[in-house]
Design a protein around this motif. Structure first.
Motif, PDB file in Angstrom:
ATOM      1  N   GLN A 171       0.819  -1.055  -0.088  1.00 42.75           N
ATOM      2  CA  GLN A 171      -0.106   0.015   0.043  1.00 42.75           C
ATOM      3  C   GLN A 171       0.860   1.051   0.067  1.00 42.75           C
ATOM      4  OE1 GLN A 171      -1.943   1.584   3.440  1.00 42.75           O
ATOM      5  NE2 GLN A 171      -3.942   1.084   2.373  1.00 42.75           N
ATOM      6  N   LEU A 172       0.533   2.066  -1.016  1.00 45.34           N
ATOM      7  CA  LEU A 172       1.305   3.467  -0.811  1.00 45.34           C
ATOM      8  C   LEU A 172       0.892   4.509  -0.393  1.00 45.34           C
ATOM      9  CD1 LEU A 172       3.546   4.833  -2.409  1.00 45.34           C
ATOM     10  CD2 LEU A 172       2.099   5.357  -4.372  1.00 45.34           C
ATOM     11  N   ALA A 173       1.694   5.063   0.727  1.00 43.83           N
ATOM     12  CA  ALA A 173       1.074   6.234   1.463  1.00 43.83           C
ATOM     13  C   ALA A 173       1.805   7.627   0.870  1.00 43.83           C
ATOM     14  CB  ALA A 173       1.406   6.166   2.862  1.00 43.83           C
ATOM     15  N   PHE A 174       0.894   8.465   1.106  1.00 42.62           N
ATOM     16  CA  PHE A 174       1.443   9.981   0.627  1.00 42.62           C
ATOM     17  C   PHE A 174       1.761  11.077   1.630  1.00 42.62           C
ATOM     18  CE2 PHE A 174      -0.170   7.897  -2.880  1.00 42.62           C
ATOM     19  CZ  PHE A 174       0.519   8.391  -3.984  1.00 42.62           C
ATOM     20  N   GLU A 175       2.382  11.818   1.356  1.00 42.64           N
ATOM     21  CA  GLU A 175       2.948  12.936   2.664  1.00 42.64           C
ATOM     22  C   GLU A 175       1.713  13.439   3.432  1.00 42.64           C
ATOM     23  OE1 GLU A 175       5.759  16.639   2.726  1.00 42.64           O
ATOM     24  OE2 GLU A 175       4.016  16.919   1.615  1.00 42.64           O
ATOM     25  N   GLY A 176       1.761  13.178   4.688  1.00 39.36           N
ATOM     26  CA  GLY A 176       0.547  13.530   5.773  1.00 39.36           C
ATOM     27  C   GLY A 176      -0.074  12.332   6.172  1.00 39.36           C
ATOM     28  N   GLY A 177      -0.036  11.205   5.277  1.00 37.82           N
ATOM     29  CA  GLY A 177      -0.641   9.903   5.628  1.00 37.82           C
ATOM     30  C   GLY A 177      -2.036   9.942   5.589  1.00 37.82           C
ATOM     31  N   ASN A 178      -2.699  10.827   4.828  1.00 38.97           N
ATOM     32  CA  ASN A 178      -4.216  10.905   4.794  1.00 38.97           C
ATOM     33  C   ASN A 178      -4.507  10.100   3.332  1.00 38.97           C
ATOM     34  OD1 ASN A 178      -4.697  12.201   7.116  1.00 38.97           O
ATOM     35  ND2 ASN A 178      -4.001  14.148   6.349  1.00 38.97           N
ATOM     36  N   SER A 179      -3.564   9.904   2.591  1.00 37.10           N
ATOM     37  CA  SER A 179      -3.800   9.546   1.225  1.00 37.10           C
ATOM     38  C   SER A 179      -3.258   8.177   0.977  1.00 37.10           C
ATOM     39  CB  SER A 179      -3.608  10.336   0.058  1.00 37.10           C
ATOM     40  OG  SER A 179      -4.365  11.653   0.101  1.00 37.10           O
ATOM     41  N   PHE A 180      -3.848   7.239   0.470  1.00 36.58           N
ATOM     42  CA  PHE A 180      -3.357   5.815   0.169  1.00 36.58           C
ATOM     43  C   PHE A 180      -3.687   5.321  -1.113  1.00 36.58           C
ATOM     44  CE2 PHE A 180      -1.954   5.509   4.614  1.00 36.58           C
ATOM     45  CZ  PHE A 180      -2.655   6.257   5.293  1.00 36.58           C
ATOM     46  N   ASN A 213       4.693  13.478  -3.814  1.00 38.40           N
ATOM     47  CA  ASN A 213       5.212  13.291  -2.208  1.00 38.40           C
ATOM     48  C   ASN A 213       4.752  11.762  -1.797  1.00 38.40           C
ATOM     49  OD1 ASN A 213       6.070  15.991  -2.214  1.00 38.40           O
ATOM     50  ND2 ASN A 213       4.028  16.533  -1.461  1.00 38.40           N
ATOM     51  N   PRO A 214       5.321  10.953  -2.755  1.00 37.74           N
ATOM     52  CA  PRO A 214       5.195   9.525  -2.328  1.00 37.74           C
ATOM     53  C   PRO A 214       5.999   9.305  -1.072  1.00 37.74           C
ATOM     54  CG  PRO A 214       6.209   9.428  -4.097  1.00 37.74           C
ATOM     55  CD  PRO A 214       5.937  10.723  -3.980  1.00 37.74           C
ATOM     56  N   THR A 215       5.666   8.609   0.302  1.00 33.84           N
ATOM     57  CA  THR A 215       6.518   8.808   1.402  1.00 33.84           C
ATOM     58  C   THR A 215       6.963   7.081   1.633  1.00 33.84           C
ATOM     59  OG1 THR A 215       4.508   8.437   2.829  1.00 33.84           O
ATOM     60  CG2 THR A 215       5.482  10.638   2.467  1.00 33.84           C
ATOM     61  N   LYS A 216       5.951   6.155   1.560  1.00 32.55           N
ATOM     62  CA  LYS A 216       6.456   4.642   1.811  1.00 32.55           C
ATOM     63  C   LYS A 216       5.391   3.991   1.455  1.00 32.55           C
ATOM     64  CE  LYS A 216       3.833   4.962   6.224  1.00 32.55           C
ATOM     65  NZ  LYS A 216       3.883   4.584   7.972  1.00 32.55           N
ATOM     66  N   LEU A 217       5.937   2.511   1.152  1.00 34.75           N
ATOM     67  CA  LEU A 217       4.937   1.325   0.948  1.00 34.75           C
ATOM     68  C   LEU A 217       4.867   0.655   2.329  1.00 34.75           C
ATOM     69  CD1 LEU A 217       6.736   0.673  -2.509  1.00 34.75           C
ATOM     70  CD2 LEU A 217       4.342   1.392  -2.121  1.00 34.75           C
ATOM     71  N   THR A 218       3.674   0.094   2.599  1.00 28.27           N
ATOM     72  CA  THR A 218       3.614  -0.846   3.475  1.00 28.27           C
ATOM     73  C   THR A 218       3.147  -2.255   3.178  1.00 28.27           C
ATOM     74  OG1 THR A 218       2.927   0.904   5.047  1.00 28.27           O
ATOM     75  CG2 THR A 218       2.268  -1.013   5.992  1.00 28.27           C
ATOM     76  N   ARG A 219       3.804  -3.195   3.408  1.00 34.24           N
ATOM     77  CA  ARG A 219       3.570  -4.396   2.851  1.00 34.24           C
ATOM     78  C   ARG A 219       2.077  -5.111   3.227  1.00 34.24           C
ATOM     79  NH1 ARG A 219       6.845  -8.572   0.794  1.00 34.24           N
ATOM     80  NH2 ARG A 219       8.659  -7.379   1.785  1.00 34.24           N
ATOM     81  N   VAL A 220       1.550  -5.677   2.181  1.00 37.73           N
ATOM     82  CA  VAL A 220       0.141  -6.179   2.407  1.00 37.73           C
ATOM     83  C   VAL A 220       0.455  -7.657   2.570  1.00 37.73           C
ATOM     84  CG1 VAL A 220      -2.279  -6.411   1.427  1.00 37.73           C
ATOM     85  CG2 VAL A 220      -1.063  -4.197   1.294  1.00 37.73           C
ATOM     86  N   ASN A 221       1.272  -8.137   1.584  1.00 37.90           N
ATOM     87  CA  ASN A 221       1.556  -9.815   1.652  1.00 37.90           C
ATOM     88  C   ASN A 221       2.616  -9.796   0.575  1.00 37.90           C
ATOM     89  OD1 ASN A 221       0.881 -10.323  -1.036  1.00 37.90           O
ATOM     90  ND2 ASN A 221      -1.387 -10.177  -0.446  1.00 37.90           N
TER      91      ASN A 221
END
Length: 454
Positions: A293-302, A446-454
């Motif tokens: 899952q891709l998160a953007f600056e501020g953490g409010n958009s994915f 402003n992509p900030t991080k990827l969080t693993r789903v699987n």
């Protein structure tokens, strides 16, 4: 280090001696045979040497005049007319004709197509090349014609007609070519350490391996503050470790073939003991593969459904899910254990190429250099977490004046920007909230991080 020049094989010329006799000059050929007869004998002898080695020949092959791509293993078995070829590039073998001919000397040429042997010499159109990209119109400046420098039952030395590279063949002593190539590829995967320190003879020594491009940097470790003199040379993998394109002399010791000791992560040889160390933050190629899952600056958009998958094992990934129209290529460096998402051409709208140009959203500047973009690295957040479940986007700092904060899609004519890309050449929007992640058509901000789903 500049490669040594390799002098071509020069056939002995005819020496004519003249003597005056009865007012006439009489020429006497010091050789019993003419030059053409001697050339024919040379070719016949070389062909006999090649074909009589029933177990075949192990070839150390380096394409490109500067050995830019490193070296690769080939095994060749010759009959009177054909050669059967194995390599570490493909499974199995391929058969083709060869011939002995002349071109400023005796030449060995593979004159019909052979998938193994012509890979480095034949331009590719739409297929994947060595780095997983589509097409390679100049190929890799490899050779399929070789000047024969010398030929004995113990060793055959060749020079590539195109590259000028030295190519050495020695009798193959293994039980089976396929098993040998499997052992080579095992070494490619096992040698994941790039930085080695130790001793060569009595000299403290350092070797750094560019594992992705098969290039080595070697230097003696000095106690002074002077910059060390670095020797750079291409290398290849063997079934036991690595082999340098040409030997490097250190005192009374010579470095060329080194054996990999996996348990202790060492490269060793006669009077050589070098211990490897992984760089901080190193991660394997496989750690990146998965759904994210891709998160953007501020953490409010994915953005869900981001997938990183294998493209060219150990070198590149396919990053899908940023757009419904295109994927992007992520490069991986085995030595550093890091991946990069760089500016690149992502497609063609029928008239123009579509480029993901790097972007400083605050300063408002964009650029198109293929070396600039993001590092994708694990565990580089402030808390130092390194659990392979989160990948962070960080500017790779090649764009020194500005900060990479995202990408903008532009239509390009060569290096000239035509204008913003149009649908369907856009990035996806936030499916969870329905809010537009992109500030304008074609922008990934402003992509900030990827969080693993699987």
């Amino acid at each position: 280090m500049k490669r040594n020049r390799i002098f071509t094989y020069i056939l002995a010329g005819v020496v004519a001696l003249f003597s005056l006799q009865s007012c006439l000059f009489e020429q006497k050929d010091e050789f019993e045979d003419s030059a053409s007869v001697r050339m024919a004998k040379t070719l016949a002898e070389a062909k006999t040497i090649l074909s009589q080695q029933s177990n075949g020949w192990l070839m150390y092959y380096f394409p490109d005049n500067d050995q830019y791509y490193g070296g690769y293993n080939y095994i060749l078995k010759f009959t009177d007319e054909k050669a059967t070829v194995w390599s570490e590039l493909f499974d199995g073998s391929a058969e083709s004709f060869y011939k002995m001919t002349t071109n400023n000397g005796p030449v060995l040429t593979f004159d019909t197509n052979n998938d193994h042997f012509h890979f480095f010499a034949t331009p590719s159109g739409s297929g994947k090349n060595l780095y997983g990209d589509s097409g390679k119109y100049q190929a890799y400046r490899g050779d399929f014609e070789f000047l024969i420098l010398s030929a004995t039952p113990e060793e055959v030395r060749l020079k590539g007609n195109r590259s000028g590279c030295l190519v050495v063949m020695v009798p193959f002593t293994g039980e089976a070519p396929d098993a040998y190539m499997e052992a080579v590829n095992n070494c490619v995967e096992e040698i994941f350490v790039s930085d080695f320190n130790g001793t060569v003879g009595s000299t403290p020594y350092h070797i750094f391996l560019d594992l992705s491009n098969r290039q080595a940097s070697l230097n003696a470790i000095s106690s002074s503050d002077e910059e060390p003199e670095v020797t750079k040379v291409a290398y290849m993998y063997t079934d036991k470790g690595i082999r340098l394109y040409q030997p490097v002399t250190v005192g009374n010791s010579t470095i060329q073939e080194l054996t990999w000791v996996e348990d202790s992560q060492k490269l060793v040889g006669t009077d050589i003991d070098l211990v490897g160390k992984l760089p901080e933050g190193w991660h394997s190629y496989d750690d990146y593969i998965g759904t994210w899952q891709l998160a953007f600056e501020g953490g409010n958009s994915f953005l869900d459904g981001i997938v990183i998958s294998e493209r060219e094992k150990g070198r590149t990934f396919t990053l899908s899910g940023l757009s419904n129209q295109f994927d992007m290529v992520v490069t991986y460096n085995l030595g550093s254990g890091k991946a990069q998402l760089l500016s690149q051409i992502v497609g063609n709208d029928g008239t123009y190429n579509i480029r993901a140009a790097y972007w400083d959203s605050k300063a408002g500047y964009v650029g198109y250099n293929d070396t600039i973009g993001f590092f994708l690295t694990f565990g580089e957040n402030e808390s130092g977490v390194d659990d392979a479940s989160t990948i962070y986007f960080t500017d790779n700092r090649v764009w020194l004046t500005y900060v990479v904060s995202g990408f903008i899609l532009y239509r390009m004519s060569g290096s000239t920007r035509i204008g913003a890309s149009l649908a369907p050449w856009v990035f996806r929007t936030d499916e969870a909230t329905g809010a537009a992640i992109t500030a304008a058509t074609g922008r990934l901000k402003n992509p900030t991080k990827l969080t693993r789903v699987n």
